[in-house]
Scaffold this active site. Structure first.
Site, PDB file in Angstrom:
ATOM      1  N   TYR A 152     -28.091   6.975   4.833  1.00 30.52           N
ATOM      2  CA  TYR A 152     -28.374   5.751   5.582  1.00 30.52           C
ATOM      3  C   TYR A 152     -27.500   5.750   6.836  1.00 30.52           C
ATOM      4  O   TYR A 152     -26.465   6.420   6.899  1.00 30.52           O
ATOM      5  CB  TYR A 152     -28.092   4.506   4.737  1.00 30.52           C
ATOM      6  CG  TYR A 152     -26.791   4.547   3.976  1.00 30.52           C
ATOM      7  CD1 TYR A 152     -25.578   4.212   4.592  1.00 30.52           C
ATOM      8  CD2 TYR A 152     -26.764   4.909   2.633  1.00 30.52           C
ATOM      9  CE1 TYR A 152     -24.383   4.251   3.888  1.00 30.52           C
ATOM     10  CE2 TYR A 152     -25.571   4.950   1.918  1.00 30.52           C
ATOM     11  CZ  TYR A 152     -24.388   4.618   2.556  1.00 30.52           C
ATOM     12  OH  TYR A 152     -23.211   4.654   1.858  1.00 30.52           O
ATOM     13  N   GLU A 196       0.855  -1.192   0.000  1.00 31.47           N
ATOM     14  CA  GLU A 196       0.000   0.000   0.000  1.00 31.47           C
ATOM     15  C   GLU A 196       0.889   1.240   0.000  1.00 31.47           C
ATOM     16  O   GLU A 196       1.791   1.370   0.826  1.00 31.47           O
ATOM     17  CB  GLU A 196      -0.913  -0.006   1.228  1.00 31.47           C
ATOM     18  CG  GLU A 196      -1.664   1.281   1.496  1.00 31.47           C
ATOM     19  CD  GLU A 196      -2.543   1.722   0.332  1.00 31.47           C
ATOM     20  OE1 GLU A 196      -2.506   2.927  -0.009  1.00 31.47           O
ATOM     21  OE2 GLU A 196      -3.250   0.861  -0.235  1.00 31.47           O
TER      22      GLU A 196
END
Length: 662
Positions: free
Chosen positions: A214, A35
């Site tokens: 949500y 990463e």
């Protein structure tokens, strides 16, 4: 991969990269995940996880963590932009779990990321590793990183997002700007108690833009994503600060509940929405793409993360169960390319569909939403089994190992005509057992309902549509409905047929015309509609079930034999026309088969068509038995599978040798 443990380098520690590493670790295969970020921050906001991905995450051992941090919304509610008037409500919670075996969840991206990291052993993830060069050699790939580190791998997995370094080495394309920007924010639930009291996914649809909201983080926070037309935006970073006053200005005049939610945010981020055009390949040599690196998609179907999970699970499964690397990667590409490209296409189409201006087109869309608000319309997406769960055989039993299933069928949509009984039903059952999502069509509604129920009782999911194959308008409407409600048709099996017998001199016009209308014109109608769509996608299989009566003259079967011969020739010509689009068209020609049609001939056929009982039909069959419908179905499964990937315009006789002995 069983011969030796491969060296697998995963570039990118997003959702797809971590799911792949976790799935391989679960089977004892190590990976190295690189990463470029120096440390992992809790970036992003909410994501929606649909059952097709949640089932896979549960198998990785994440069920408890998701139960702790995710929310099970009660419904997806679509509403009008200015007054919140409901347009459609799709039930979730209990009904979703009952139908798909897993819940629909909303979760903060950071919580999912943390749960995945917990599945990995120490040393798997290497931060601050920015990949600069990928050098493919005969025995592997050498990776060079900005910090001077190098790493040798047998396989490099590009899981590094829309700006993928791996993809840039394989394909010269660039991200495509959608014309839309997105503001995202998080609001403490106690600031919007009305919304928090009714956990749901709510969308406000308006001209040129929409907003979705949500709950996440166990219900403590409400996440929202508010789109805006943004022709001049280009920044893609999730952490780019935005101005809340600009967001509120863009939503002036919208529903009060939505404005209250947006106003309650302390800060917002903003970025421009990009995707990429679909690829023809996901694999090149020792490189393979997954997640956004493979098929970055707009968020207008809420499937980016879900397709990343599917990709990773399928790739892990292929690597685990296929010993040779090229074969494993080939299986992955064949399984994932059609599925991901179709989801990507539909997400892009929603950029227009969700943002229609007030007028007739929007009213028509709203009527369609209201008519298809049940879970059934989501089956093509939520019921998809990227990797069927492995079930051990019962002691002494004959359970079906998914690894033994014919390749290239699992997860595909198969439409079968004449499927209420006989050969058609046997084909539907066999394809379902090999993992296809089967759509049964027939003129007999009662028989069709019984057939769908019989498959359901066996644990198979199937849909049924009443269809008269000689009605071209009905065929067009049915194929369109199947594509919208179940998914793109990958496999078409033409089985519907009628049989009228009698001497030519006494044969009436009506019976002759009906025989050709169903057996020949019906094959033409359904094939034309299905292959038009297959050709656009450049994939698909057509199998026509004809009869050896089309080759071998049968007394008093002039109409039937001639119509079947026509269907054989038509299917071969169709295969010739579509071969350049990657579509295979083949024929299975059964002989005497124990079906209701054969019983009809026995009891109602004209004198001379059959003498005695069914045993009389064994005369002239070298294998000395009448075929069963399952014998024909097995041939269809083979021709529909990737095992027959280099076979087209072929007629396969399934008649015990009768045609050769005639």
């Amino acid at each position: 991969m069983k011969d030796h443990e491969p060296r697998i380098a995963v570039i990118g520690a997003g959702i797809s990269g971590l799911v792949l590493a976790a799935a391989l670790h679960q089977q004892g295969i190590r990976t190295a995940v690189f990463e470029q970020a120096g440390q992992l921050f809790p970036t992003g906001a909410g994501i929606q996880l649909s059952p097709n991905a949640v089932r896979l995450l549960h198998r990785l051992g994440l069920e408890a963590r998701l139960r702790q941090h995710a929310v099970r919304p009660r419904a997806i509610r679509m509403t009008n932009w200015d007054d919140g008037h409901p347009l459609a409500t799709t039930p979730l919670a209990g009904p979703c779990e009952e139908r798909y075996g897993a819940p629909y969840l909303t979760v903060h991206r950071a919580d999912l990321h943390a749960a995945l990291l917990e599945q990995l052993p120490m040393g798997t993830l290497r931060l601050g590793a920015r990949c600069l060069a990928l050098d493919e050699r005969e025995d592997g790939v050498r990776l060079e990183f900005a910090d001077g580190l190098s790493y040798d791998a047998d396989l490099v997995v590009g899981a590094d997002g829309i700006r993928s370094v791996v993809r840039s080495q394989l394909f010269p394309d660039r991200p495509r700007f959608s014309g839309q920007g997105m503001y995202r924010g998080l609001v403490p639930a106690d600031r919007v108690p009305r919304f928090a009291a009714d956990p749901r996914v709510q969308l406000w649809l308006g001209p040129g833009q929409h907003c979705v909201a949500y709950p996440v983080s166990g219900g403590r926070t409400i996440s929202f994503a508010a789109g805006v037309p943004a022709p001049d935006w280009r920044t893609e970073s999730w952490t780019q600060p935005g101005r809340k006053e600009d967001l509120l200005a863009a939503y002036t005049g919208w529903d009060d509940e939505l404005l209250g939610l947006l106003s309650a945010a302390d800060e917002v981020t903003c970025w421009a929405l990009h995707d990429r055009d679909p690829l023809d390949h996901l694999v090149q040599g020792r490189f393979v793409l997954i997640g956004d690196a493979a098929h970055s998609m707009l968020p207008f179907l809420a499937q980016g993360a879900n397709q990343a999970v599917e990709d990773a699970a399928v790739l892990a499964d292929c690597l685990i169960r296929t010993s040779e690397l090229p074969a494993a990667l080939g299986r992955y590409e064949m399984q994932r390319l059609p599925r991901a490209n179709e989801v990507q296409r539909r997400a892009r189409a929603n950029n227009d569909r969700l943002h229609l201006a007030d007028g007739e087109a929007r009213q028509q869309r709203d009527r369609e939403l209201a008519a298809r608000q049940g879970l059934e319309s989501h089956d093509w997406l939520f019921a998809y089994e990227a990797v069927p769960e492995r079930q051990p055989d019962a002691p002494g039993g004959g359970g079906t190992d998914p690894a033994a299933a014919a390749s290239g069928i699992r997860g595909r949509v198969a439409l079968i005509t004449g499927a209420a009984r006989g050969i058609g039903f046997a084909v539907a059952r066999a394809l379902a057992q090999h993992g296809a999502r089967v759509v049964l069509t027939d003129l007999d509604q009662d028989g069709l309902d019984e057939a769908v129920k019989a498959l359901a009782d066996e644990g198979q999911q199937a849909a049924g549509y009443r269809l008269d194959v000689q009605d071209s308008g009905a065929v067009a409407a049915t194929v369109e409905a199947v594509e919208q409600e179940v998914g793109p048709v990958d496999i078409l099996v033409n089985v519907a047929g009628v049989l009228h017998t009698g001497p030519v001199a006494e044969f009436d016009d009506a019976h002759w015309q009906q025989t050709f209308a169903v057996n020949a014109f019906g094959v033409f109608c359904v094939s034309r509609e299905a292959t038009r769509r297959m050709a656009e996608r450049e994939r698909g299989v057509v199998v026509t079930v004809a009869s050896n009566a089309g080759t071998v003259p049968r007394i008093h079967m002039a109409a039937y034999g001639a119509s079947k011969a026509a269907s054989v020739h038509f299917t071969k010509v169709l295969g010739l026309e579509l071969a350049g689009r990657g579509i295979r068209c083949n024929v299975v020609s059964p002989g005497s088969t124990r079906t209701p049609m054969l019983e009809q001939v026995q009891h109602n056929g004209s004198e001379g068509t059959i003498r005695g009982d069914l045993a009389g039909y064994r005369t002239g069959i070298p294998l000395r038995r009448i075929a069963e419908p399952e014998d024909v179905a097995s041939a269809v499964v083979f021709l529909a599978s990737d095992e027959a990937r280099h076979i087209t315009m072929h007629e396969l006789s399934v008649d015990g040798g009768a045609a050769l002995g005639a």
